[in-house]
Design a protein around this motif. Structure first.
Motif, PDB file in Angstrom:
ATOM      1  N   LEU A 129      42.798  65.011 104.191  1.00 56.24           N
ATOM      2  CA  LEU A 129      43.800  65.749 103.434  1.00 56.24           C
ATOM      3  C   LEU A 129      43.488  65.729 101.936  1.00 56.24           C
ATOM      4  CD1 LEU A 129      47.048  64.501 105.177  1.00 56.24           C
ATOM      5  CD2 LEU A 129      45.785  66.597 105.591  1.00 56.24           C
ATOM      6  N   ASP A 130      43.555  66.882 101.325  1.00 56.12           N
ATOM      7  CA  ASP A 130      43.393  67.021  99.884  1.00 56.12           C
ATOM      8  C   ASP A 130      44.782  67.241  99.289  1.00 56.12           C
ATOM      9  OD1 ASP A 130      42.630  67.641  97.287  1.00 56.12           O
ATOM     10  OD2 ASP A 130      42.025  69.693  97.782  1.00 56.12           O
TER      11      ASP A 130
ATOM     12  N   LYS B 244      49.873  70.509  98.110  1.00 57.08           N
ATOM     13  CA  LYS B 244      50.842  70.984  97.128  1.00 57.08           C
ATOM     14  C   LYS B 244      50.842  72.516  97.067  1.00 57.08           C
ATOM     15  CE  LYS B 244      50.723  67.111  93.927  1.00 57.08           C
ATOM     16  NZ  LYS B 244      50.302  66.674  92.590  1.00 57.08           N
ATOM     17  N   ALA B 245      49.676  73.117  97.135  1.00 57.68           N
ATOM     18  CA  ALA B 245      49.576  74.579  97.089  1.00 57.68           C
ATOM     19  C   ALA B 245      50.267  75.217  98.295  1.00 57.68           C
ATOM     20  CB  ALA B 245      48.122  75.013  97.024  1.00 57.68           C
TER      21      ALA B 245
ATOM     22  N   VAL C 270      46.835  65.937 111.406  1.00 60.14           N
ATOM     23  CA  VAL C 270      47.103  64.816 110.514  1.00 60.14           C
ATOM     24  C   VAL C 270      48.469  65.025 109.848  1.00 60.14           C
ATOM     25  CG1 VAL C 270      46.300  63.627 108.443  1.00 60.14           C
ATOM     26  CG2 VAL C 270      44.654  64.454 110.112  1.00 60.14           C
ATOM     27  N   ALA C 271      48.813  66.279 109.602  1.00 65.55           N
ATOM     28  CA  ALA C 271      50.102  66.616 108.995  1.00 65.55           C
ATOM     29  C   ALA C 271      50.535  67.985 109.486  1.00 65.55           C
ATOM     30  CB  ALA C 271      49.979  66.615 107.476  1.00 65.55           C
ATOM     31  N   LYS C 272      51.844  68.187 109.516  1.00 68.90           N
ATOM     32  CA  LYS C 272      52.390  69.481 109.924  1.00 68.90           C
ATOM     33  C   LYS C 272      53.484  69.858 108.935  1.00 68.90           C
ATOM     34  CE  LYS C 272      54.323  71.940 113.874  1.00 68.90           C
ATOM     35  NZ  LYS C 272      54.705  71.847 115.283  1.00 68.90           N
ATOM     36  N   ILE C 273      53.410  71.074 108.406  1.00 72.10           N
ATOM     37  CA  ILE C 273      54.410  71.573 107.459  1.00 72.10           C
ATOM     38  C   ILE C 273      55.225  72.631 108.177  1.00 72.10           C
ATOM     39  CG2 ILE C 273      54.798  72.749 105.262  1.00 72.10           C
ATOM     40  CD1 ILE C 273      51.946  71.744 104.448  1.00 72.10           C
TER      41      ILE C 273
END
Length: 98
Positions: A88-89, A94-95, A71-74
């Protein structure tokens, strides 16, 4: 001119990796010599590349039945990437970012 210690340059190197800035922009912002900063970065990058590649992260393969698209990739400046699956939380994200 005052000599900068290896510990100070390592701290600068670490902060640069997290900054998202180019080496030149970071050196300008910190008021340090670009030539020295580039030289130290090269030493730290070489040392990091030649050491054990263990990053503290372990790849976990999901069974086909439970596999999901990310869903997301950092992508961190250090080359580490984290893929998030499922709901997603925002607090969790953010953490991971900071």
């Amino acid at each position: 001119m005052k000599k900068t210690s290896i510990e100070t340059y390592y701290e600068l190197f670490y902060r640069w990796q997290r900054s998202g800035l180019s080496k030149a922009a970071f050196a300008d912002r910190e008021g340090i010599s670009k030539v020295s900063f580039y030289s130290w970065c090269k030493k730290f990058e070489t040392k990091t590349d030649s050491q054990d590649t263990s990053t503290g992260f372990t790849r976990i393969e999901l069974a086909e039945a439970t596999a999901q698209l990310a869903v997301a990739k950092i992508n961190y400046p250090s080359g580490i990437s984290v893929e998030l699956l499922g709901p997603l939380d925002p607090d969790r994200i953010k953490a991971l970012l900071f």
